[in-house]
Design an enzyme around this catalytic site. Structure first.
Site, PDB file in Angstrom:
ATOM      1  N   SER A 116      37.274  24.082  46.078  1.00 51.12           N
ATOM      2  CA  SER A 116      36.291  25.008  45.506  1.00 51.12           C
ATOM      3  C   SER A 116      36.590  25.199  44.024  1.00 51.12           C
ATOM      4  O   SER A 116      37.708  25.586  43.663  1.00 51.12           O
ATOM      5  CB  SER A 116      36.366  26.359  46.213  1.00 51.12           C
ATOM      6  N   PRO A 117      35.630  24.953  43.130  1.00 48.38           N
ATOM      7  CA  PRO A 117      35.889  25.143  41.696  1.00 48.38           C
ATOM      8  C   PRO A 117      36.339  26.561  41.349  1.00 48.38           C
ATOM      9  O   PRO A 117      37.194  26.750  40.483  1.00 48.38           O
ATOM     10  CB  PRO A 117      34.546  24.798  41.047  1.00 48.38           C
ATOM     11  N   ASP A 118      35.780  27.566  42.030  1.00 47.10           N
ATOM     12  CA  ASP A 118      36.181  28.933  41.721  1.00 47.10           C
ATOM     13  C   ASP A 118      37.631  29.178  42.121  1.00 47.10           C
ATOM     14  O   ASP A 118      38.403  29.792  41.369  1.00 47.10           O
ATOM     15  CB  ASP A 118      35.269  29.943  42.418  1.00 47.10           C
ATOM     16  N   PHE A 132      38.291  16.260  44.470  1.00 44.42           N
ATOM     17  CA  PHE A 132      39.538  16.579  45.170  1.00 44.42           C
ATOM     18  C   PHE A 132      39.291  17.475  46.383  1.00 44.42           C
ATOM     19  O   PHE A 132      40.245  17.863  47.069  1.00 44.42           O
ATOM     20  CB  PHE A 132      40.512  17.278  44.221  1.00 44.42           C
ATOM     21  N   HIS A 138      25.887  47.769  30.911  1.00 47.80           N
ATOM     22  CA  HIS A 138      26.242  47.369  32.262  1.00 47.80           C
ATOM     23  C   HIS A 138      26.049  48.415  33.351  1.00 47.80           C
ATOM     24  O   HIS A 138      26.228  48.133  34.526  1.00 47.80           O
ATOM     25  CB  HIS A 138      27.727  46.979  32.206  1.00 47.80           C
TER      26      HIS A 138
END
Length: 646
Positions: A446-448, A443, A360
């Site tokens: 925001s999914p996050d 709904f 990384h």
């Protein structure tokens, strides 16, 4: 958007760097001052077309950062008095030393292309001395093979090898479409560190990466390294200017399987050691001319493929087999068979399960995710060009056998113990919800933000009435800026805490809970946008702290307990998405914390992976994630159903 960060709070890495004493190091093992410039850009073309027009990472206004900073401490402080004390220190800093340090940072910015890059490389990653396994590396698991899809593991590895070599060729020729949105181009700089390179352990306390990529290279030459039963093999991946066909790779990989009956010395496990230990072992290993050539072949390879005899058949084993490899009879057989300093290391198991283990330090997870996504898309397509055979049965891989001295044998034995203890110290759980992105978007959420609120609710229920010992980190990418990498989203907010408290308060109605949820997610979106636009908190504070001069007193704000607690990342979270990744994750940041990898891109499910040390209540946390996910859904379903239509 997996864009990882330092595995410890930055202040602890800074302290360890300051305390380290210089060593007498042979010139061959000293880090070149210009190492970062030695990886060439692709040929002119599409890939880097927007680089010159990308803006610089901004230095935020001091008053803006300190205002956000102060606000972020409110839910972290244990008492109102504690918060007031911390806030006063922030105000004093802003009126005093902070102004001076900020001016120094602005001056520093004028003389660089990216004011943060070198500091972050070293303090966030290359100066970190614990093992890269668990604490730095990440993994992506690839699609679970359907029965009959692959005739052998060699065939699956061969397809990955050819597709990855094609991606590498396109990248070198500038033909890879840059990442971005309709309105924002993303920096592609770290793609230079995807192939033909490797991290090197630094005997003087700072690692670096070496690149063997050549300017002007068309991607029509190069080799890959394959490891099986700990033995290193070299395959020339091109012939006469053409990438080998899938059939060529299959035949050569099968040759390796057929000629790997015995175990060889597990030199690869040395790369999983503490970085200072590995640096010493690296110098010893390199003292043999034979080994020096093998190391060069590994470092200069396009990538590594590890062929492992594990047969994972569920998400937990698939995850752990990629993350740190199997332990058999007390031996870390997986890590013996790897070279974890490579930024791209594909792992293929004997049942054709597969994935990638990524290093990384100079390249975040988003470029490798995109690369994997592309090559797996290509391999799924009936039109993928598997190529015409270029080699005969006389062309076989070349084994590269180590010169193993008594000192190296002893080092391997010690590294085996350390790797086993590390892997066995870790716990990992996994959960898929019964609904996904489609339902959440219906709904209007925001999914996050939804996924993050699940984490906040689950963690509060996990710890009950205990005081919070740290904050929640979510990675935001700053790749809209030249050489941008990451910023911290400080997820914990007064708004999220208010909503979390309401969910188990019988005096609060569902409508009120929904109103509080909306405020919490709105705040999360605001924080996330600010971080992605280079207007976060943590990198700016880090930059100012770096500019303290010898003899200058550390400002009181940096030693305040609330401030320290706010960047003690009890919850290390990040999201990425590929339809090809049934599993992915990394390790926790702090000993009493959790790593929370999640996906929100599937239409029918959210995916959570939680890692921690074994003494942590990992199983209970994933149970709370499951319950919180159900409760958040039920809240919205019920309120939406009962809301009167206008």
């Amino acid at each position: 958007m997996l864009a990882r960060y330092s595995r410890r709070p930055v202040h602890s890495v800074l302290n360890s760097l300051c305390k380290r004493q210089p060593m007498s190091t042979p010139a061959a093992f000293r880090r070149p001052s210009n190492w970062k410039e030695l990886a060439p850009e692709p040929l002119p073309g599409l890939t880097f077309a927007s680089q010159s027009s990308l803006p610089k990472l901004p230095v935020p206004k001091l008053e803006d950062t300190l205002g956000r900073f102060k606000e972020s401490l409110k839910p972290i402080a244990w008492t109102e008095e504690e918060f007031k004390t911390a806030a006063q220190k922030i105000d004093e800093f802003g009126a005093g030393k902070g102004k001076e340090l900020h001016e120094r940072l602005l001056e520093h910015d004028q003389g660089t292309k990216h004011w943060l890059e070198n500091w972050w490389d070293d303090t966030g990653y290359l100066g970190y001395r614990d093992s890269v396994v668990v604490y730095v590396s990440y993994y992506y698991g690839f699609d679970v093979p359907t029965p009959g899809k692959y005739a052998s593991s060699a065939e699956r590895a061969a397809g990955i090898a050819r597709a990855a070599m094609i991606f590498r060729q396109k990248l070198k020729q500038g033909l890879i479409k840059p990442e971005g949105t309709k309105d924002v181009s993303m920096c592609m700089d770290t793609y230079r560190w995807m192939f033909d390179c490797c991290r090197v352990p630094g005997p003087e306390g700072l690692d670096w990466s070496v690149s063997y990529a050549k300017a002007g290279d068309l991607g029509d030459s190069g080799h890959i390294i394959v490891i099986r039963k700990n033995r290193v093999w070299k395959i020339d991946a091109c012939k006469d200017g053409h990438i080998l066909s899938t059939a060529d790779f299959t035949r050569q990989l099968q040759y390796i399987y057929d000629n790997s009956a015995q175990e060889y010395p597990g030199v690869g496990v040395l790369t999983a050691s503490n970085r200072d230990v590995w640096a010493k072992d690296f110098v010893d290993l390199s003292s043999s001319p034979v080994n020096a050539e093998i190391l060069k072949d590994i470092h200069s390879s396009a990538f590594v493929i590890s062929l492992e005899d594990s047969e994972p058949n569920d998400p937990i084993h698939h995850s752990r087999a990629l993350w740190h490899g199997d332990i058999k009879d007390g031996i870390p057989v997986g890590l013996r068979n790897r070279w974890v300093d490579k930024p791209v290391q594909f792992v293929v198991f004997d049942n054709a399960y597969a994935g990638i283990m990524g290093e990384h330090s100079v390249m975040d997870g988003t470029p490798t995710a995109r690369m994997c996504d592309d090559i797996l898309d290509w391999l799924d397509a009936p039109t993928f060009d598997h190529g015409a055979p270029l080699t005969s049965s006389e062309t076989v891989p070349v084994p590269l056998d180590w010169d193993v001295s008594p000192a190296t044998s002893q080092a391997i034995a010690k590294a085996d113990v350390a790797a086993r203890e590390l892997a066995e110290s870790q716990d990992l759980t996994y959960h898929l919800t019964s609904y996904g992105k489609d339902a959440i978007k219906q709904f209007g959420v925001s999914p996050d933000s939804w996924a993050q609120m699940i984490i906040q609710l689950a963690y509060r229920r996990l710890i009950g009435n205990e005081k919070r010992n740290g904050g929640t980190y979510e990675a935001a990418t700053t790749r809209r800026f030249f050489k941008g990498r990451t910023e911290a989203i400080r997820v914990v907010s007064s708004e999220s805490d208010a909503w979390v408290a309401s969910m188990d308060d019988s005096q609060v109605s569902e409508e009120e809970r929904k109103t509080l949820f909306d405020a919490a997610t709105k705040k999360h979106i605001t924080l996330a946008k600010a971080a992605g636009q280079g207007q976060g908190i943590d990198r700016h504070l880090f930059g100012m702290k770096k500019l303290l001069r010898d003899g200058e007193e550390m400002p009181a704000v940096f030693t305040d307990p609330v401030v320290a607690r706010s960047s003690y990342w009890i919850l290390s979270t990040s999201a990425i998405f590929s339809k090809h990744f049934p599993v992915y994750g990394w390790g926790e940041v702090v000993p009493d914390g959790f790593g929370v990898a999640y996906m929100t891109g599937f239409n029918d499910r959210l995916q959570y992976t939680i890692t921690s040390r074994k003494e942590m209540p990992n199983a209970r946390f994933i149970e709370e994630i499951e319950k919180a996910a159900e409760d958040v859904y039920e809240l919205h379903a019920h309120v939406t159903k009962t809301k009167p239509k206008l």
